[in-house]
Design a protein around this motif. Sequence first.
Motif: not given
Length: 565
Positions: A252-267
Amino acid sequence: MHTLKILIVDDTPANARLVETVVSRMGHATLIAENGQQALDLFEAHEPDLVLMDVMMPVMDGIAATKALRKRLQATHRWVPILLLSALDDISDIVRGLEAGADDYVVKPVNIQLLKAKVQNFTHQIEMQEQLLQHTAELEKWRAEAQVQTELGSHIMARLVSDRATPASIGQFNIPAEDFSGDLVCSAYTPDGTLHLLLADATGHGLPAALTAIPTAHAFYSMTGKGFPIASIAREINHKLHQFLPTGRFVAVTLAAVDLTNRSIEVRNAGNPGVLLIDTAGALLKEWESRHPPLGILPEISASDYGEIVRYKTDCTLLICSDGLWEAEDSEGRRISRERILALFSVADRHTHLDGLRSMVRSHLGDRPAHDDVSCVMAWVPVDRRVLPRVDKAQTTAAALQGGEWRLALTYSAHDLKYLDVIPGVLDLMHQVQLLQPHKSSLFTILSELFNNALDHGLLGLDSGLKANSGFEAYLQERSARLARLSEGRIDIALSLHNNDSGFVLDITVTDSGTGFDFSRYLMAATNLLDRPTPYGRGIALVQSLCSSLRYAGNGNQVSARFQL
């Protein structure tokens, strides 16, 4: 039947020969001793399996000899049955013999059938003891091997993450169900400063779970370092696990990308509990539930199967946990509720959230071990830290400056653009040039911005204003739809590394076959970059700040940038 070595102890030769005849006919080997002291000497020399001992003998009687044998056997943890043969038939004599350490007592004159039955019974017991000793030895060997595996697994898990610096905004803890946890928690930055997080929970515990962490961690760190998006990382992890794992094993895998420059979070959540985005008041802003089976089950996964991107507008915390947290039970079988966790985030200072959650889990479990590894990682996501992507400040060494010219020209068709991660691939080729290695982050940012403009605006005809009018998610959905329909078009990338009067420079030219876009309205000073309120139009200004020159040609479908090394 098992053949025994039997020590017969009797000072009367006729009695000794009678017993010897009986046990020999049963198929056993015999030793003869005439008194207790001689019996001790023969026992030490030959280690018999069974002792048939007379009681009344000269030098040392049977009672004294029995006590001495039991004392010796205690030191070896070996059991040898002792059967007393005596003419003393009073109950007190029998009790005295048993208290001395004898296992049984037969009154003389010896009944042959009874003696044979006693010997047969002891033979079965000895066989059972030998099987037990064999099983015990096997268990000890297994335990030693298990300890080695535990140490190996613990070493593997530690080495996978020990040399990686954890960002200050990241907190994590693990409560293992066994000697060490098979859960894997990783964090790393892409070249443009996007924070990637991973929590992997493999089936099983110990070394089997640790082994699955090797391909998972390798794919995560290597691809994050090259700038691949988490969709591609998920596909690669799934591919490796599907090849590597036997049937019935998965992760079971959770990946997250936190982009502070564009204020976005991808999960991207494949098989783990829901990922929570919590604001400073303890309110749940967003939950990313699992939308895909654990990785390693299916041979292929689609990049668009289960990813979801949101933009945040307030300070918040991203919380990723394994199912061990939600399945932890107290003494009455109750589990930790979501309300308790949200309440923790509402009343406590953010610097205490990690320790508070860990203490909550330990207090909830009490003295009971967890049924499964409990792993949590939380990322503090401030809304006012809208930072520039990381820029390398490394100096080019004198040895590197001895290099000559280098050129690279690449063309990507519409089909290539649908399925390839172009910029990480180009950056990987560039990283092989020694002169360019210290500038990986800056070059990634420049190439990404120029390529994405060529694709999004040049070929796909997207307007960045859609991000402000309809939202970032709508923009990405429209981008995916247009890219899927793209049937013709191309993007050319040309790179030229050479030396001019000011030193080494890298000229980057990106050309697309589209109709171009209005680039002039985005050519602003780099000093205004951080102050721009809109969620678009900042990329060209960012490239300006990194390059010594930036020129557009035609309708904007060709751009040339010069990067000073």
